[in-house]
Scaffold this active site. Structure first.
Site, PDB file in Angstrom:
ATOM      1  N   GLU A 145      16.836  24.415 -17.425  1.00 25.56           N
ATOM      2  CA  GLU A 145      16.250  25.744 -17.573  1.00 25.56           C
ATOM      3  C   GLU A 145      15.170  25.746 -18.653  1.00 25.56           C
ATOM      4  O   GLU A 145      14.118  26.379 -18.494  1.00 25.56           O
ATOM      5  CB  GLU A 145      17.328  26.771 -17.953  1.00 25.56           C
ATOM      6  N   CYS A 179      20.498  28.542 -23.025  1.00 24.57           N
ATOM      7  CA  CYS A 179      19.625  28.730 -21.860  1.00 24.57           C
ATOM      8  C   CYS A 179      19.682  30.169 -21.355  1.00 24.57           C
ATOM      9  O   CYS A 179      18.676  30.716 -20.908  1.00 24.57           O
ATOM     10  CB  CYS A 179      19.990  27.751 -20.746  1.00 24.57           C
ATOM     11  N   HIS A 227      17.628  20.907 -21.546  1.00 17.47           N
ATOM     12  CA  HIS A 227      18.252  21.423 -20.337  1.00 17.47           C
ATOM     13  C   HIS A 227      17.218  21.770 -19.267  1.00 17.47           C
ATOM     14  O   HIS A 227      16.051  22.046 -19.561  1.00 17.47           O
ATOM     15  CB  HIS A 227      19.097  22.633 -20.667  1.00 17.47           C
ATOM     16  N   CYS A 261      24.108  27.536 -19.994  1.00 14.76           N
ATOM     17  CA  CYS A 261      24.806  27.597 -21.275  1.00 14.76           C
ATOM     18  C   CYS A 261      24.300  28.818 -22.055  1.00 14.76           C
ATOM     19  O   CYS A 261      23.378  29.503 -21.633  1.00 14.76           O
ATOM     20  CB  CYS A 261      24.581  26.307 -22.061  1.00 14.76           C
TER      21      CYS A 261
END
Length: 138
Positions: A72, A99, A70, A96
């Site tokens: 992040e 993250c 992801h 999410c």
């Protein structure tokens, strides 16, 4: 009219997200401290691995693509930990659960995001982080 700093950095996160290699969702993240960009990240495959844009997404039971790291996570990986404590993460989409936990553990104190993401558990992991939803106005 001049953009606010939050709008400015979210626009940069949008541009960072254009580097995404996931067909399902292009996400960009910019970590900023004292109005200086510390790190950026976008969702993409592990170095040397196939990309969703080449072979398709690898979806789990919930329909989330698990081929990519992801945005992040990539932004945190590419930053020096001492430089992101107390920083703001500007993200194209609400993070999410994983993250959210990583951003909290990394010392991020504020998250500004553009698009909501169905995530009922963030309040558990981000209760001590300021969350700002800033949708596009144009």
């Amino acid at each position: 009219m001049r953009k606010s700093w939050d709008e400015y950095f979210l626009d940069i996160a949008d541009v960072v997200g254009t580097r995404s290699t996931c067909n399902k969702l292009a996400v960009g993240c910019v970590i900023v401290l004292d109005k200086m960009i510390i790190s950026t990240g976008y969702n993409g495959s592990i170095h040397g691995h196939e990309h969703c844009t080449d072979v398709g997404c690898l979806l789990n039971e919930e329909g989330r693509c698990i081929r990519t790291i992801h945005a992040e996570q990539n932004a945190i990986i590419h930053a020096k930990r001492d430089e992101i404590k107390g920083a703001t993460a500007y993200i194209t989409h609400e993070p999410c659960e994983t993250c959210s936990k990583l951003l909290n553990q990394a010392g991020i104190k504020r998250i500004v995001f553009r698009h909501r993401y169905k995530n009922d558990r963030n309040r558990v992991f981000l209760n001590d982080i300021e969350m700002v939803h800033l949708p596009r106005t144009t």
